[in-house]
Enzyme design. Structure first.
Site, mmCIF file in Angstrom:
data_model
loop_
_atom_site.group_PDB
_atom_site.id
_atom_site.type_symbol
_atom_site.label_atom_id
_atom_site.label_comp_id
_atom_site.label_asym_id
_atom_site.label_seq_id
_atom_site.Cartn_x
_atom_site.Cartn_y
_atom_site.Cartn_z
ATOM 1 N N SER A 131 0.844 -1.185 0.008
ATOM 2 C CA SER A 131 0.207 -0.052 -0.205
ATOM 3 C C SER A 131 0.850 1.158 -0.101
ATOM 4 O O SER A 131 1.618 1.491 0.779
ATOM 5 C CB SER A 131 -0.933 0.059 1.360
ATOM 6 O OG SER A 131 -1.876 -1.340 1.184
ATOM 7 N N HIS B 119 -3.334 0.495 -4.392
ATOM 8 C CA HIS B 119 -2.597 -0.602 -4.954
ATOM 9 C C HIS B 119 -3.045 -0.442 -6.669
ATOM 10 O O HIS B 119 -4.072 -0.482 -7.109
ATOM 11 C CB HIS B 119 -3.094 -1.792 -4.877
ATOM 12 C CG HIS B 119 -2.602 -2.330 -3.305
ATOM 13 N ND1 HIS B 119 -1.703 -3.347 -3.267
ATOM 14 C CD2 HIS B 119 -2.855 -1.814 -2.154
ATOM 15 C CE1 HIS B 119 -1.609 -3.458 -1.859
ATOM 16 N NE2 HIS B 119 -2.392 -2.556 -1.206
ATOM 17 N N HIS C 206 -4.548 -9.967 -1.434
ATOM 18 C CA HIS C 206 -4.909 -10.100 0.091
ATOM 19 C C HIS C 206 -5.984 -11.442 0.090
ATOM 20 O O HIS C 206 -6.939 -11.555 -0.596
ATOM 21 C CB HIS C 206 -5.398 -8.945 0.863
ATOM 22 C CG HIS C 206 -4.333 -7.936 0.630
ATOM 23 N ND1 HIS C 206 -4.406 -6.876 -0.529
ATOM 24 C CD2 HIS C 206 -3.328 -7.266 1.429
ATOM 25 C CE1 HIS C 206 -3.617 -6.063 -0.217
ATOM 26 N NE2 HIS C 206 -2.974 -6.277 0.774
ATOM 27 N N TYR D 87 -7.880 -11.528 2.609
ATOM 28 C CA TYR D 87 -9.139 -10.813 3.353
ATOM 29 C C TYR D 87 -9.953 -10.250 2.145
ATOM 30 O O TYR D 87 -11.353 -9.985 2.369
ATOM 31 C CB TYR D 87 -9.000 -9.539 4.004
ATOM 32 C CG TYR D 87 -8.123 -8.376 3.480
ATOM 33 C CD1 TYR D 87 -8.841 -7.457 2.577
ATOM 34 C CD2 TYR D 87 -6.829 -8.032 3.912
ATOM 35 C CE1 TYR D 87 -8.078 -6.350 2.298
ATOM 36 C CE2 TYR D 87 -6.114 -6.940 3.400
ATOM 37 C CZ TYR D 87 -6.746 -6.109 2.475
ATOM 38 O OH TYR D 87 -6.083 -4.998 2.029
ATOM 39 N N GLU D 88 -9.717 -10.087 0.631
ATOM 40 C CA GLU D 88 -10.418 -9.644 -0.430
ATOM 41 C C GLU D 88 -11.269 -10.947 -0.707
ATOM 42 O O GLU D 88 -11.979 -10.513 -1.881
ATOM 43 C CB GLU D 88 -9.410 -9.237 -1.505
ATOM 44 C CG GLU D 88 -8.762 -7.932 -1.197
ATOM 45 C CD GLU D 88 -7.592 -7.808 -2.180
ATOM 46 O OE1 GLU D 88 -8.069 -7.135 -3.432
ATOM 47 O OE2 GLU D 88 -6.518 -8.099 -2.319
ATOM 48 N N ALA E 174 2.952 -1.949 4.336
ATOM 49 C CA ALA E 174 2.591 -1.125 5.218
ATOM 50 C C ALA E 174 2.058 -1.706 6.356
ATOM 51 O O ALA E 174 1.391 -2.590 6.214
ATOM 52 C CB ALA E 174 1.732 -0.200 4.614
ATOM 53 N N MET F 150 -1.556 -7.335 7.327
ATOM 54 C CA MET F 150 -2.404 -8.436 6.754
ATOM 55 C C MET F 150 -1.988 -8.981 5.272
ATOM 56 O O MET F 150 -2.739 -9.407 4.414
ATOM 57 C CB MET F 150 -3.911 -7.534 6.452
ATOM 58 C CG MET F 150 -4.268 -7.007 7.475
ATOM 59 S SD MET F 150 -5.720 -5.769 7.149
ATOM 60 C CE MET F 150 -5.826 -4.817 8.710
ATOM 61 N N SER F 151 -0.692 -9.020 5.117
ATOM 62 C CA SER F 151 -0.363 -9.596 3.856
ATOM 63 C C SER F 151 1.193 -10.295 4.102
ATOM 64 O O SER F 151 1.791 -10.561 5.184
ATOM 65 C CB SER F 151 0.081 -8.582 2.733
ATOM 66 O OG SER F 151 1.138 -7.378 3.454
ATOM 67 N N ASN G 244 1.827 3.387 11.193
ATOM 68 C CA ASN G 244 0.877 3.854 12.337
ATOM 69 C C ASN G 244 1.319 2.880 13.437
ATOM 70 O O ASN G 244 2.041 1.971 13.392
ATOM 71 C CB ASN G 244 -0.590 3.452 12.199
ATOM 72 C CG ASN G 244 -0.980 2.283 11.504
ATOM 73 O OD1 ASN G 244 -1.132 1.885 10.412
ATOM 74 N ND2 ASN G 244 -1.322 1.356 12.383
ATOM 75 N N HIS H 201 -7.357 3.609 7.099
ATOM 76 C CA HIS H 201 -6.582 3.296 5.810
ATOM 77 C C HIS H 201 -5.964 4.686 5.281
ATOM 78 O O HIS H 201 -4.638 4.702 4.743
ATOM 79 C CB HIS H 201 -7.137 2.539 4.797
ATOM 80 C CG HIS H 201 -6.482 2.076 3.553
ATOM 81 N ND1 HIS H 201 -5.470 1.064 3.849
ATOM 82 C CD2 HIS H 201 -6.546 2.410 2.477
ATOM 83 C CE1 HIS H 201 -4.734 1.004 2.573
ATOM 84 N NE2 HIS H 201 -5.194 1.579 1.658
#
Length: 271
Positions: free
Chosen positions: A30, A61, A83, A85-86, A113, A211-212, A235, A246
């Site tokens: 990201s 992306h 991902h 989660y997609e 990120a 998450m990746s 963050n 995000h």
């Protein structure tokens, strides 16, 4: 059609589009995709045009495959990853890594990120990943093992190649970059972690959460590839700052992108 046949079809299409031998695969997370814009003699192909290739749906992306020369190396860059989660299967998430290997890549540079769990980190820090914790609840190698891809039980002892990490530290010192080291813990997402989950991650030894990355690295190791992993701490994780979103992730990567690009290019030159 088998996974092996799909990969061969994808490879043949890419070769026909002018993609030659690949040395390094680059997976750009990201807000970090701009590095691909610096690739020379670039061949750019939108994901949706590539047979059997997934399509990225996440803001930040670009959804473009870029091939060419960067820091004197032949690279194939993903501007945007896929991902879990997609709603993608792990096979889909890691498909580009299999394709990179099929095109000859001996190594991948994977970036992301992520949220800082280590209390000494601040947003904007770059962290060299020295190990990972798979907390996604699954594994991309579950199912039949295809011997042509790699062994049934891959050794993850040196998932993030020490030789590459040592070179990255020498480069960071040379360009006066305060490079952090740490363990990356992969969650499934798409929710950010709860404060309790972040406390758990810290107890388990994680320095950052995201998450990746974890699935791609498992498949890269399975494929016999060397790996360099770089996280941008965008963050502080839940419970360490008031709220998470995000937009902040993209904003922080925007702020540090020049030092990130300079660092990756300088490291690539030495690998």
């Amino acid at each position: 059609m088998s996974l092996l046949e799909k990969i061969q079809a994808t490879k043949q299409y890419l070769v026909a589009q002018g993609i030659g031998e690949v040395e390094f695969g680059l997976i750009l997370g990201s807000g970090l995709g701009e590095l691909a814009d610096e690739i020379q003699d670039a061949v750019k192909i939108p994901y949706h045009e590539i047979p059997y290739f997934p399509v990225s749906t996440v803001v930040g992306h670009a959804g473009m495959l870029v091939y060419g020369t960067l820091s004197g190396k032949k690279v194939l860059a993903l501007q945007g990853r896929f991902h879990f989660y997609e709603g993608n299967s792990m096979e889909v998430v890691t498909y580009p890594v299999r394709v990179m290997k099929a095109l000859g890549a001996h190594s991948i540079v994977v970036t992301n990120a992520c949220g800082g769990v280590n209390e000494n980190f601040v947003p904007g820090d770059l962290m060299l990943i020295d190990d990972q914790i798979n907390f996604t609840g699954t594994n991309p190698l579950i199912g039949e093992n295809i011997e042509a891809f790699g062994p049934r039980f891959p050794d993850m002892s040196d998932a993030y190649t020490k030789e590459y990490r040592d070179i990255a530290h020498v480069v960071a010192e040379k360009i006066s970059l305060d490079l952090k080291d740490g363990v990356y813990m992969g969650f499934s997402g798409p929710t950010y972690e709860t404060p309790a989950e972040v406390r758990m991650a810290r107890i388990l030894g994680a320095d950052a959460v995201g998450m990746s990355t974890v699935p791609e690295v498992i498949v890269a190791v399975h494929s016999g590839m060397k790996v360099l992993g770089i996280s941008c701490i965008t963050n502080l994780a839940a419970g360490m700052q008031s709220s998470l979103n995000h937009a902040e992730v993209v904003e922080t990567t925007e702020r540090v992108k020049e030092s990130f690009k300079t660092f990756v290019k300088a490291v690539l030159e030495k690998l």
